[in-house]
Design a protein around this motif. Structure first.
Motif, short mmCIF file in Angstrom:
data_model
loop_
_atom_site.label_atom_id
_atom_site.label_comp_id
_atom_site.label_asym_id
_atom_site.label_seq_id
_atom_site.Cartn_x
_atom_site.Cartn_y
_atom_site.Cartn_z
N LEU A 85 0.83 -1.19 0.00
CA LEU A 85 0.00 0.00 0.00
C LEU A 85 0.88 1.25 0.00
O LEU A 85 1.77 1.38 0.82
CB LEU A 85 -0.90 0.03 1.23
CG LEU A 85 -1.75 -1.21 1.52
CD1 LEU A 85 -2.68 -0.95 2.71
CD2 LEU A 85 -2.58 -1.60 0.31
N LYS A 102 0.40 5.71 -0.51
CA LYS A 102 -0.62 6.69 -0.13
C LYS A 102 -1.84 6.60 -1.05
O LYS A 102 -2.98 6.62 -0.60
CB LYS A 102 -0.02 8.09 -0.18
CG LYS A 102 -0.92 9.17 0.35
CD LYS A 102 -0.14 10.46 0.57
CE LYS A 102 -1.03 11.68 0.57
NZ LYS A 102 -1.51 12.05 -0.79
N SER A 147 -2.71 0.67 -4.27
CA SER A 147 -2.35 -0.61 -3.67
C SER A 147 -1.98 -1.55 -4.79
O SER A 147 -2.62 -1.57 -5.84
CB SER A 147 -3.51 -1.18 -2.86
OG SER A 147 -4.52 -1.61 -3.72
N LEU A 183 2.84 -1.46 4.68
CA LEU A 183 2.24 -0.13 4.76
C LEU A 183 3.25 0.92 4.29
O LEU A 183 3.89 1.60 5.08
CB LEU A 183 1.77 0.15 6.19
CG LEU A 183 0.89 -0.95 6.82
CD1 LEU A 183 0.38 -0.51 8.18
CD2 LEU A 183 -0.27 -1.30 5.91
N PHE A 217 2.81 3.67 3.01
CA PHE A 217 2.40 5.08 3.11
C PHE A 217 2.84 5.73 4.42
O PHE A 217 2.68 6.91 4.63
CB PHE A 217 0.88 5.21 2.96
CG PHE A 217 0.12 4.34 3.92
CD1 PHE A 217 -0.07 4.73 5.23
CD2 PHE A 217 -0.41 3.13 3.49
CE1 PHE A 217 -0.77 3.92 6.10
CE2 PHE A 217 -1.11 2.31 4.36
CZ PHE A 217 -1.29 2.72 5.67
N GLN A 236 -4.92 5.06 9.68
CA GLN A 236 -4.42 5.23 8.32
C GLN A 236 -4.63 3.97 7.49
O GLN A 236 -4.94 4.03 6.31
CB GLN A 236 -2.93 5.59 8.34
CG GLN A 236 -2.65 7.00 8.84
CD GLN A 236 -1.15 7.27 8.84
OE1 GLN A 236 -0.51 7.24 7.80
NE2 GLN A 236 -0.60 7.53 10.01
N HIS A 289 -7.23 3.67 4.30
CA HIS A 289 -6.61 3.54 2.98
C HIS A 289 -7.68 3.12 1.98
O HIS A 289 -8.47 2.22 2.25
CB HIS A 289 -5.49 2.50 3.00
CG HIS A 289 -4.68 2.51 1.75
ND1 HIS A 289 -5.10 1.86 0.61
CD2 HIS A 289 -3.51 3.11 1.43
CE1 HIS A 289 -4.19 2.06 -0.35
NE2 HIS A 289 -3.22 2.82 0.13
#
Lengths: 430, 264
Positions: free
Chosen positions: A78, A80, A83, A211, A213, A256, A260
């Motif tokens: 992922l 920001k 994905s 993750l 982001f 977060q 997402h």
């Protein structure tokens, strides 16, 4: 003479498996759990692989309260905005035994009750305070000033093993031993889950996420799996980082993750039904504490037999396997009436011969990769740039793939040498 | 002479896990785990305190199907001397009237009893009938909504609590006291006592044992008829967040909802 052959502290998968094995071999067992009903304080973030459970509870998957059979596995990177998911759904999963998603409150109660019906005495809602010692040997447990005696004590307390640590049976937990897990259970209609994940009612999906982001330096992985009428999802966050940085909050990382776009769409319109946080054992070969001593053995998470670092979460299968091995050792110790450290060292030998330690050994240092920059930062952003540019139509001529990769590396400030180095580490560790 | 104390208890679904089925308008208890009725935990604790002070024997008594056995073992684990389960298929469907009758019959079967402790009400039906009903069938004195109890030579001195104040009553034994929810802090079972409780087991009686004919209880002898159930309309929250950097907005919202009065 001791009151019990074995006292098992903690009725999670490790403790209950030990108790089932012991009781079915006519051992006089006491299984104690601090929660009532037993297991109702237990939390997991993964899927149960049941090969070992089958040995002590044949056809368990037909009797136990399981949610879905995992037929679809995924890894997601992922960033920001994007994905990049690699999902595998295979008929081959149906031939072997893969995993089941389970809700632990129900599942652990089932296992504890199995131990009871096999002949163990089950006491729930009582917290064991300490081990009882005599001449340097563990002779039982202490609770409210009473000593309850047993030839062998099996400590199956889970990720935060207070008795094991307070009594000196294992070393205290260090930051690198544990991560923080946060989990939500989101209720959704069965049909909606089937539709969103492309499943039938009995099939399930389990995914793990890098993750990418997160702000630089924050190390966390995400997970998501389907239950029958709910989705469990959460994050596992490296403890050392959280301690070093007082601007990072675990719940922010969870928010977060759930916000997402590609996760939010999976849980959209769901009703949050549980929110929990728990220590998660990161485990790994290098962080095994001493797992046995005079009159005691430590199993499952309490013994560091777990993996949950960044991209991998495994624990319940190790817990069950180690519980069975400790039970076997206790049975042998009873036959020879020898409960000394030397006698119980058989447990460690069995463990080292089993897949539990072999997995841990083979993946020694995997945390370098699963917490590493390549998986969490470089790969997601590189892939995003390359793939977005590849598929985005903006009227300009398409560029060659190698050119896209070079451009992405430049924009993401990734040096070829870094990529090679990280890539080498990953291949070596995996 | 040691006091003969009885605590009556019901095993109820955990209130936080019970909801009204929107279609059938019945209580859906299927997802709930069971607990000892909260007020009964206070009744047991009060009985344990009385025993500690004056001596005696505590019998915990429950009219429930056999699933209640672990909960009764828990009561013995906390310090009761024994537990009796009154279990008989014939009592199925009983409302509070035949329930009180059957429990009273079991208490008579125990023999001479000084004080019966009951929770003020159950959390799953909230009638508060059974304690007073048992007193009636036993022809015993009753003190309801009690927070504490003293014993004085054949008399119970009970403190009753109301919104307006407290009332202290002195009633002769045999007496029934119904105990207020949260009036004390129930102790936990210890491992030692719990092990002993499990080994000791629970005494199981049926109606025949207590000398009650099956046709005295059950649905047919229950005067209550549930005509209908009306759920409260659900109020969904707006989910609006007001942070501390917008106190003025917060004050506005409070004023609009008449939670505070606006000042000049």
């Amino acid at each position: 003479m001791s009151e019990f052959d074995v006292i098992v502290v903690g009725a999670g998968p490790a403790g209950s498996s030990a108790a089932i094995k012991l009781a079915s071999e006519k051992m006089n067992v006491l299984l104690v759990d601090r929660a009532d009903p037993p297991g109702s304080k237990n939390i997991s973030g993964g899927v149960l692989w049941g090969n070992d459970l089958e040995k002590i509870v044949p056809n368990w998957n037909k009797m136990a309260p399981v949610e879905r059979y995992i037929t679809s596995k995924g890894v997601g990177f992922l960033t920001k905005d994007s994905s990049i998911d690699v999902n595998i759904k295979s008929r081959k999963f149906l031939q072997g035994v893969t995993g089941y998603s389970v809700l632990r409150v129900k599942f652990d109660q089932f296992l504890a009750k199995r131990a009871e019906s096999a002949g163990a005495m089950l006491v729930s809602g009582v917290t064991v305070e300490n081990l009882a010692f005599k001449d340097g040997k563990v002779i039982g447990v202490v609770q409210e000033g009473d000593t309850i005696t047993a030839d062998t004590v099996i400590l199956a307390e889970g990720a935060n093993p207070r008795v094991a640590i307070d009594s000196g049976a294992r070393r205290p937990i260090a930051d690198q031993d544990v991560a923080i897990g946060i989990k939500e259970v989101v209720k959704l209609p069965e049909a909606t889950i089937n539709e969103r994940f492309g499943l039938t009612s009995k099939e399930g999906f389990a995914g793990e996420y890098a993750l990418g982001f997160l702000e630089d330096g924050v190390e966390a992985g995400g997970f998501l799996y389907t239950n029958r009428e709910s989705i469990s999802l959460g994050v596992v966050i490296n403890m050392g980082h959280l301690r070093a940085d007082d601007k990072t909050y675990s719940f922010d990382i969870m928010d977060q993750f759930t916000d997402h776009p590609s996760i939010a769409s999976l849980i959209e319109n769901g009703k949050l039904s549980e929110y929990s946080a728990h220590l998660v054992v990161e485990g790994g070969y290098n962080s095994f504490p001493k797992q046995y001593g005079n009159g005691y053995m430590i199993v499952g998470d309490a013994a560091g037999l777990s993996f949950s670092n960044g991209l991998m979460i495994q624990g319940m299968n190790y817990a069950i396997a180690s519980g069975i091995l400790a039970a076997e050792t206790a049975i042998e110790a009873k036959k020879s009436s020898d409960f000394s450290e030397k006698s119980l060292s058989r447990y460690k030998e069995k463990l080292m011969e089993s897949f539990v330690a072999k997995d841990a050994y083979n993946f020694k240092g995997i945390e370098e990769v699963t917490w590493g920059k390549l998986a969490h930062k470089i790969m997601p952003s590189l892939m995003e740039d390359v793939l977005v540019n590849m598929f985005l139509t903006d009227g300009t001529p398409k560029k060659h793939l190698t050119e896209l990769i070079r451009k992405a590396m430049k924009e993401n400030n990734v040096k070829s040498s870094d990529l090679l180095m990280e890539g080498y580490k990953m291949i070596r560790r995996m | 002479m040691a006091l003969e104390l009885v605590v009556i208890t019901k095993i109820v679904p955990d209130g936080s896990e019970v909801f009204i089925d929107p279609v059938n308008l019945t209580l859906n208890r299927s997802l709930a785990t069971n607990v000892i009725n909260p007020a009964d935990e206070n009744a047991l604790e009060l009985a344990l305190q009385v025993k500690a002070r004056y001596g005696g024997r505590i019998t915990v008594l429950s009219m429930t199907p056999p699933f209640a056995i672990p909960y009764l073992e828990e009561c013995v684990g906390r310090g009761a001397d024994r537990a009796i389960l009154l279990s008989d298929k014939a009592v199925a469907g009983s409302d509070t009237y035949p329930t009180s009758l059957a429990i009273a019959a079991a208490i008579k079967h125990i023999g001479k009893v000084d004080i019966v402790f009951a929770g003020e009400k159950t959390s799953d039906s909230s009638t508060g009938h059974v304690g007073p009903g048992v007193a009636e069938f036993l022809d015993a004195e009753l003190a309801s909504y009690v927070s504490s109890v003293e014993y004085d030579d054949g008399y119970v001195i009970a403190t009753r609590e109301f919104e307006e104040g407290t009332e202290v009553v002195r009633i002769p034994t045999p007496a029934v006291v119904t105990v207020l929810t949260n009036s004390n802090n129930p102790r936990k079972a210890s491992l030692r006592r719990k092990i002993d409780a499990i080994r000791q087991g629970v005494i199981v009686w049926d109606l025949k044992e207590v000398g009650l004919p099956p046709d005295a209880v059950g649905l047919r002898n229950s005067p209550t008829i549930v005509k209908r159930m009306i759920p409260f309309p659900r109020r969904d929250r707006k989910g609006e967040k007001i942070t501390t950097d917008n106190i003025a907005k917060l004050v506005d919202v409070f004023e609009q909802n008449k939670l505070i009065k606006g000042g000049e």
